[in-house]
Motif scaffolding. Structure first.
Motif, short mmCIF file in Angstrom:
data_model
loop_
_atom_site.label_atom_id
_atom_site.label_comp_id
_atom_site.label_asym_id
_atom_site.label_seq_id
_atom_site.Cartn_x
_atom_site.Cartn_y
_atom_site.Cartn_z
N GLU A 1 0.80 -1.21 0.00
CA GLU A 1 0.00 0.00 0.00
C GLU A 1 0.84 1.27 0.00
O GLU A 1 0.33 2.37 -0.18
CB GLU A 1 -0.96 0.02 1.20
N LEU A 2 2.17 1.12 0.24
CA LEU A 2 3.05 2.29 0.23
C LEU A 2 3.91 2.37 -1.03
O LEU A 2 4.71 3.29 -1.17
CB LEU A 2 3.97 2.26 1.47
N GLU A 3 3.75 1.43 -1.94
CA GLU A 3 4.60 1.40 -3.13
C GLU A 3 4.41 2.64 -4.00
O GLU A 3 5.34 3.07 -4.68
CB GLU A 3 4.30 0.15 -3.95
N ASN A 4 3.22 3.21 -3.98
CA ASN A 4 2.96 4.40 -4.80
C ASN A 4 3.10 5.70 -4.02
O ASN A 4 2.78 6.77 -4.54
CB ASN A 4 1.55 4.30 -5.41
N ASP A 5 3.53 5.59 -2.79
CA ASP A 5 3.74 6.78 -1.95
C ASP A 5 5.17 7.25 -2.17
O ASP A 5 6.12 6.66 -1.66
CB ASP A 5 3.50 6.43 -0.48
N ALA A 6 5.33 8.31 -2.93
CA ALA A 6 6.68 8.78 -3.30
C ALA A 6 7.50 9.15 -2.08
O ALA A 6 8.70 8.87 -2.01
CB ALA A 6 6.57 9.98 -4.25
N ALA A 7 6.86 9.77 -1.08
CA ALA A 7 7.60 10.19 0.12
C ALA A 7 8.11 8.97 0.89
O ALA A 7 9.25 8.95 1.34
CB ALA A 7 6.70 11.04 1.01
N SER A 8 7.27 7.95 1.03
CA SER A 8 7.69 6.74 1.76
C SER A 8 8.82 6.04 1.02
O SER A 8 9.78 5.57 1.63
CB SER A 8 6.51 5.80 1.94
N LYS A 9 8.72 5.96 -0.29
CA LYS A 9 9.76 5.31 -1.08
C LYS A 9 11.08 6.06 -0.95
O LYS A 9 12.15 5.47 -0.80
CB LYS A 9 9.34 5.20 -2.54
N LYS A 10 10.98 7.40 -0.98
CA LYS A 10 12.20 8.20 -0.90
C LYS A 10 12.88 8.00 0.45
O LYS A 10 14.09 7.80 0.53
CB LYS A 10 11.87 9.68 -1.12
N ARG A 11 12.09 8.04 1.52
CA ARG A 11 12.67 7.88 2.85
C ARG A 11 13.18 6.47 3.07
O ARG A 11 14.19 6.25 3.72
CB ARG A 11 11.62 8.22 3.92
N PHE A 12 12.48 5.48 2.51
CA PHE A 12 12.90 4.08 2.62
C PHE A 12 14.30 3.91 2.03
O PHE A 12 15.20 3.33 2.64
CB PHE A 12 11.89 3.20 1.88
N LYS A 13 14.52 4.48 0.83
CA LYS A 13 15.83 4.39 0.19
C LYS A 13 16.86 5.22 0.92
O LYS A 13 18.01 4.81 1.10
CB LYS A 13 15.72 4.86 -1.27
N HIS A 14 16.44 6.40 1.36
CA HIS A 14 17.37 7.32 2.02
C HIS A 14 17.88 6.72 3.33
O HIS A 14 19.08 6.74 3.62
CB HIS A 14 16.66 8.63 2.29
N ASP A 15 16.96 6.15 4.12
CA ASP A 15 17.37 5.57 5.39
C ASP A 15 18.24 4.34 5.19
O ASP A 15 19.13 4.07 5.99
CB ASP A 15 16.13 5.22 6.23
N ALA A 16 18.00 3.59 4.11
CA ALA A 16 18.85 2.45 3.81
C ALA A 16 20.27 2.91 3.52
O ALA A 16 21.25 2.31 3.96
CB ALA A 16 18.28 1.67 2.63
#
Length: 635
Positions: free
Chosen positions: A45-60
């Motif tokens: 449900e978060l795959e299309n949430d650009a902000a969540s994706k950005k933070r997911f990659k950033h925190d990784a």
């Protein structure tokens, strides 16, 4: 995802390990290395949430720099079929919550030892400017020998605004949430310290300090209710240890340890006898130093009161000057008063303006110039700039913001900027002592693995070969160096083979890497195909690779079949072994293989050798281009 599915054509899903508010975690097999790993995937449900994706990659990207034995190592991160993923080391065991259920009550020394590991991991995180924000026993893994590993760095942060809209997403964390986080304020290192204090409380009492019917009730207790003493549950707990919890969980962040490092220092001596009579911890001050706007109405009332007091102190018999003079005298005090009042309001307003807290923008990943502009937009400026090597952040980009993330306007913000990937040229290590080379490489940041191998050419502890060639440019933190080290000569003590069958001798020779040479003789006392004598006497030793020579009894039949049974060992360094077996007898020679095999485990084969006129046969086994077994003069 279904078992058997692949991510990035490399990680094959085995099974689901768990699910959280933002991600699902799977056990997977790394098809390149053969290792088991944990793969974290962003929820559908978060795959299309650009902000969540950005933070997911950033925190990784930020978490991959956290190298510590008490932090789950991040191995890889990327995106496959528009779905971000993070690959971490797999830690067999259980989370701390489950561990406590099985082992409560913990001995005090054991609880302190576990807590020291947790805090040590957080020291490294805080030194890198990383705030966990969601520390709780469910995010702490307990492996073999009670080895602690902290996981889920940055995942709670990646939820951002969304974590309040995810059903039950805060239920698991509210028991460990600091008061400032519960009020919607910025998380700081002191917020992690608060959670660490709650975890230590739970380690020693088996429960969290604040319970309630719902999250609001629990949060209110974090805001208002004093932290209970662990000694109410366990009087044997030293006051010094209870003080650590009390200080870590103080309501105001400034009254806590400033970061995990300060807490670690205090925790290190908490069981010291010198602290046996330590007094109870008490907050140094209850003063509220929060900057607040000045109340204009209060200033006006105070001015009127002062004017009344001045009138009351005027002498009654004072000479009353003419009206014109009184008029002039009346004007200038009012002008001064109004001017002072204006200056006071202006100064107070300015003081209020510049002391309003502002959130430091996240400038990690930006160039230094871009970071200057982002900070300037919040009325902040760049302070000291430190540089550090990084294998993930490009040279010139900001790696970390040093210090708290909530400041006042006009303050300077210190930044850490990447110097890019640090690299070294690989030297020639063969023949060098392993300990010296490994210590040198580890100091440079390399991961060094050791493999051992018997060798007749190199003394024990000397390097036989290296995985990276001489002159290759390698990068610490990303490149692993495997050094094969000599275990010395493999000495094999020989038993008495007298009267043993030829197959028994063959089995011993194969097991210990001894090429077998068989001589024949006639014997009236020893059965056919059984050992009459051996060249090296029983009790003496051979080195692996030396020939084992035995003489067996043989009858002069015109033609016979000798069955030779041998076990081909599997080399675990490769997924598959290619094996060729060569036989020399009446019907075969070494020009073409007798049998070709692909093995993935040890395999036993039987070789029927056709022999006549007292002739002898032989065999040779080649695995991946190298002869590993052989025997001559078989009859």
């Amino acid at each position: 995802m279904e078992p058997g599915s692949q991510i990035a054509h490399r990680y094959q899903i085995i099974r689901l390990l768990g699910e959280g508010g933002m991600a699902s975690v799977y056990l997977a097999r790394d098809l390149q290395t053969g290792q088991d790993v944990s793969v974290k995937l962003l929820r559908v449900e978060l795959e299309n949430d650009a902000a969540s994706k950005k933070r997911f990659k950033h925190d990784a990207r930020r978490a991959i720099d956290l190298q510590n034995e008490h932090i789950v190592k991040l191995l890889d991160a990327g995106e496959a079929d528009s779905q971000p993923f993070i690959v971490m080391e797999y830690v067999p065991g259980m989370d701390l919550k489950h561990f406590l259920k099985l082992n409560h009550p913990l001995p005090i020394a054991t609880a302190v030892q576990l807590m020291q590991q947790i805090v040590e991991g957080m020291v490294v995180a805080h030194q890198h400017g990383v705030i966990h924000r969601d520390l709780k026993p469910q995010n702490i893994l307990v492996g073999a020998d009670n080895q602690i590993k902290i996981t889920d760095f940055g995942i709670a942060t990646a939820l951002g605004q969304n974590e309040l809209t995810q059903t039950n997403s805060l239920v698991g964390s509210i028991h460990y949430l600091s008061p400032e986080q519960g009020r919607g304020g910025l998380a700081t290192p002191q917020s992690d310290v608060y959670a660490l204090g709650i975890i230590l409380f739970e380690l020693l009492t088996g429960q969290v300090p604040f319970q309630g019917e719902n999250t609001i009730a629990i949060a209110m207790k974090h805001f208002q209710t004093p932290m209970p003493s662990m000694r109410d549950w366990r009087p044997e707990i030293p006051q010094a240890l209870d003080n650590v919890v009390q200080k870590a969980t103080a309501k105001q962040p400034q009254d806590r340890y400033q970061d995990a490092s300060e807490m670690a220092t205090d925790l290190a001596t908490v069981l010291n006898k010198k602290r046996a009579r330590e007094p109870k911890f008490a907050v140094a001050t209850e003063c509220d130093d929060m900057t607040r706007p000045l109340d204009v109405e209060q200033i006006r009332q105070a001015t009127d009161q002062l004017r009344t007091q001045i009138k009351a102190t005027r002498p009654l018999d004072a000479t009353i000057p003419p009206a014109s003079v009184r008029s002039k005298r009346r004007k200038w005090p009012w002008l001064v008063g109004v001017s002072l009042l204006g200056l006071g309001l202006l100064g107070g307003g300015g003081y209020w303006y510049f002391n309003q807290p502002v959130q430091v923008p996240d400038v990690t990943g930006e160039s230094l110039e871009s970071a200057r502009q982002s900070l300037a937009s919040r009325r902040l400026k760049v302070g000291d700039v430190h540089q550090r090597y990084s294998k993930q952040i490009a040279a010139g980009e900001v790696m970390a913001i040093d210090g708290p993330l909530q400041r006042h306007r006009g303050q300077s913000i210190d930044l850490t900027v990447s110097r890019g990937v640090k690299s070294y040229q690989i030297g020639y290590y063969t023949g060098e002592r392993y300990r010296n080379v490994a210590d040198s490489l580890r100091k440079k940041g390399f991961v060094v693995h050791q493999e051992t191998q018997y060798s007749a050419d190199y003394d024990r502890g000397m390097i036989i070969k290296q995985s990276l060639p001489v002159g290759e440019v390698a990068h610490p933190g990303s490149d692993t160096i495997t050094l094969t080290v000599s275990a010395g000569k493999d000495e094999v003590k020989l038993p008495n083979f007298k009267n043993q069958s030829v197959n028994q001798v063959l089995s011993f020779a194969n097991q210990h890497g001894l090429p077998l040479t068989i001589m024949t003789t006639h014997s009236d006392t020893v059965a056919n195909n059984h050992v009459v004598s051996q060249q090296v006497k029983a009790g003496h030793s051979l080195t692996r690779g030396d020939s084992l020579v035995v003489t067996i009894a043989s009858e002069n039949d015109a033609e016979k079949t000798t069955n030779v049974q041998l076990t081909i060992p599997y080399d675990k360094r490769h997924r598959e072994n290619q094996v060729q077996i060569y036989v020399r007898d009446m019907n075969h020679n070494y020009r073409t293989p007798y049998q070709t095999l692909t093995i993935t485990s040890d395999q036993t084969v039987t070789l029927p050798l056709k022999l006549k006129n007292n002739s002898t046969g032989s065999y040779r086994v080649v695995r991946d281009g190298r002869t590993i077994l052989s025997a001559n003069n078989i009859n």
